[in-house]
Design an enzyme around this catalytic site. Sequence first.
Site, PDB file in Angstrom:
ATOM      1  N   ASP A  66       0.870  -1.164   0.000  1.00 58.05           N
ATOM      2  CA  ASP A  66       0.000   0.000   0.000  1.00 58.05           C
ATOM      3  C   ASP A  66       0.917   1.227   0.000  1.00 58.05           C
ATOM      4  OD1 ASP A  66      -2.368   1.556   0.293  1.00 58.05           O
ATOM      5  OD2 ASP A  66      -2.018   1.653   2.452  1.00 58.05           O
TER       6      ASP A  66
ATOM      7  N   ASP B 123       0.032   5.196   1.171  1.00 58.20           N
ATOM      8  CA  ASP B 123      -0.110   6.080   2.332  1.00 58.20           C
ATOM      9  C   ASP B 123      -0.271   5.263   3.611  1.00 58.20           C
ATOM     10  OD1 ASP B 123      -0.758   8.959   0.986  1.00 58.20           O
ATOM     11  OD2 ASP B 123      -1.657   7.337  -0.169  1.00 58.20           O
TER      12      ASP B 123
ATOM     13  N   ASP C 167      -1.809  -0.813   5.804  1.00 63.29           N
ATOM     14  CA  ASP C 167      -2.240  -0.337   7.122  1.00 63.29           C
ATOM     15  C   ASP C 167      -3.756  -0.319   7.282  1.00 63.29           C
ATOM     16  OD1 ASP C 167      -2.574   1.838   5.288  1.00 63.29           O
ATOM     17  OD2 ASP C 167      -2.695   3.211   6.996  1.00 63.29           O
TER      18      ASP C 167
END
Length: 215
Positions: free
Chosen positions: A12, A14, A166
């Site tokens: 991922d 950000d 996240d």
Amino acid sequence: MNSTDIRYLLFDLDGTLVDSVYDLTTALNLLGDELGQPRLNDNAVRSIIGDGATWLIKRAFGEEQYRREQLFRFLDIYAEHLYEKTRCYPGIEELLTRYPAENLAVVTNKPIALSLGLLKGLGLAERFKVIIGGDSYTEKKPHPLPVEKALEALGARPEEAVIIGDHHTDLKSGRGAGTATCFCAFGYGNTGGVEPDFTANDPRELLQFFPGITA
């Protein structure tokens, strides 16, 4: 699960590769200034990141006040401040040197133009063979399609790969595609009740989980 069996890393963006909260806060506050909204601090924005720009705006200024043109304006503003303060998390650049670019991918829900702009601005774009954005295909995470497309482009089998992110959307997408999953607890999101194969509470823990390959 033995992490030494993993040869392909899908990241991922950000909250995983980079901490972008400061530039997102800048863009959100500039939009808020135009809308006559009070300013938000970095911690407030950090707590509402997740599920894309539309929900970021809704959570910041109120869902009942949201208009679609606010999204387009936000994206325009953000593009002007894309990597003023955004930086890689500690240990990430070292981790990327442990794997050839042919074994690395970015799979993000961020629009592809912004994703490429950010990665190029930070000098990271060449580190990845595959970069997939939220508008690259008809589906985005948590649907498994983006991860499946990344695996296909890498020439990787699911059992050789891990998605590192996240947010529960990363975990669900990876699980649906059959890869291992690694949750970045240092980022912005949550697991949504999905049990990951690995959990990194600090970005430098990723260096312990994934020792790298030379070929």
